[in-house]
Motif scaffolding. Structure first.
Motif, PDB file in Angstrom:
ATOM      1  N   UNK A  64       0.853  -1.185   0.000  1.00 19.82           N
ATOM      2  CA  UNK A  64       0.000   0.000   0.000  1.00 19.82           C
ATOM      3  C   UNK A  64       0.893   1.240   0.000  1.00 19.82           C
ATOM      4  N   UNK A  65       0.402   2.312  -0.576  1.00 15.45           N
ATOM      5  CA  UNK A  65       1.116   3.596  -0.530  1.00 15.45           C
ATOM      6  C   UNK A  65       2.597   3.439  -0.850  1.00 15.45           C
ATOM      7  N   UNK A  66       2.879   2.942  -2.036  1.00 14.81           N
ATOM      8  CA  UNK A  66       4.251   2.650  -2.435  1.00 14.81           C
ATOM      9  C   UNK A  66       5.151   3.867  -2.291  1.00 14.81           C
ATOM     10  N   UNK A  67       4.649   5.043  -2.620  1.00 13.79           N
ATOM     11  CA  UNK A  67       5.487   6.242  -2.571  1.00 13.79           C
ATOM     12  C   UNK A  67       5.289   7.080  -1.316  1.00 13.79           C
ATOM     13  N   UNK A  68       4.431   6.641  -0.415  1.00 18.03           N
ATOM     14  CA  UNK A  68       4.122   7.451   0.763  1.00 18.03           C
ATOM     15  C   UNK A  68       5.366   7.736   1.612  1.00 18.03           C
TER      16      UNK A  68
END
Length: 126
Positions: free
Chosen positions: A114-118
């Motif tokens: 989830x949220x690879x770039x978060x």
């Protein structure tokens, strides 16, 4: 590894280590550990004593696919309309099962990060 519950801690540890290397969050890693444990529990009830539980990890840039399988005397795919299957799906994301040659029954778990770039954007802005 032997198809016995005593060996599942090795598989849970391997799963967590690989998920951590792929930068899964702590919650995702724990979900995968529990999902692998659940999938194995479903399969071990069918396993012929003295046979092996096989596990394959497919690592992608944003996902991990784990296939666990056992040899069964009368292989049957797990029922998908059970509470256990619902929990497994919630934990792992995509879940499938199949019968393979040589009386093998397998469960395939695929978890996407989830949220690879978060994490990257938060570190740049702070």
């Amino acid at each position: 590894m032997p198809a016995e519950g005593a060996y599942l801690s090795v598989l849970r540890t391997a799963t967590a280590g690989l998920a951590a290397r792929l930068d899964f969050t702590l919650d995702e890693i724990e979900d995968l550990r529990i999902a692998v444990d659940e999938a194995c529990a479903m399969l071990l009830s069918q396993a012929i004593p003295g046979t092996n539980l096989e596990c394959a990890f497919d690592l992608g840039s944003e996902d991990m696919t784990i296939t666990v399988s056992v040899t069964a005397a009368e292989p049957q795919v797990p029922a998908r309309d059970t509470f256990a299957w619902t929990v497994l799906s919630a934990l792992a994301g995509t879940v499938d099962s199949r019968l393979e040659g040589d009386d093998q029954v397998a469960i395939v778990l695929c978890k996407h990060r989830e949220n690879v770039n978060a994490g990257h954007s938060a570190s740049r802005s702070g």
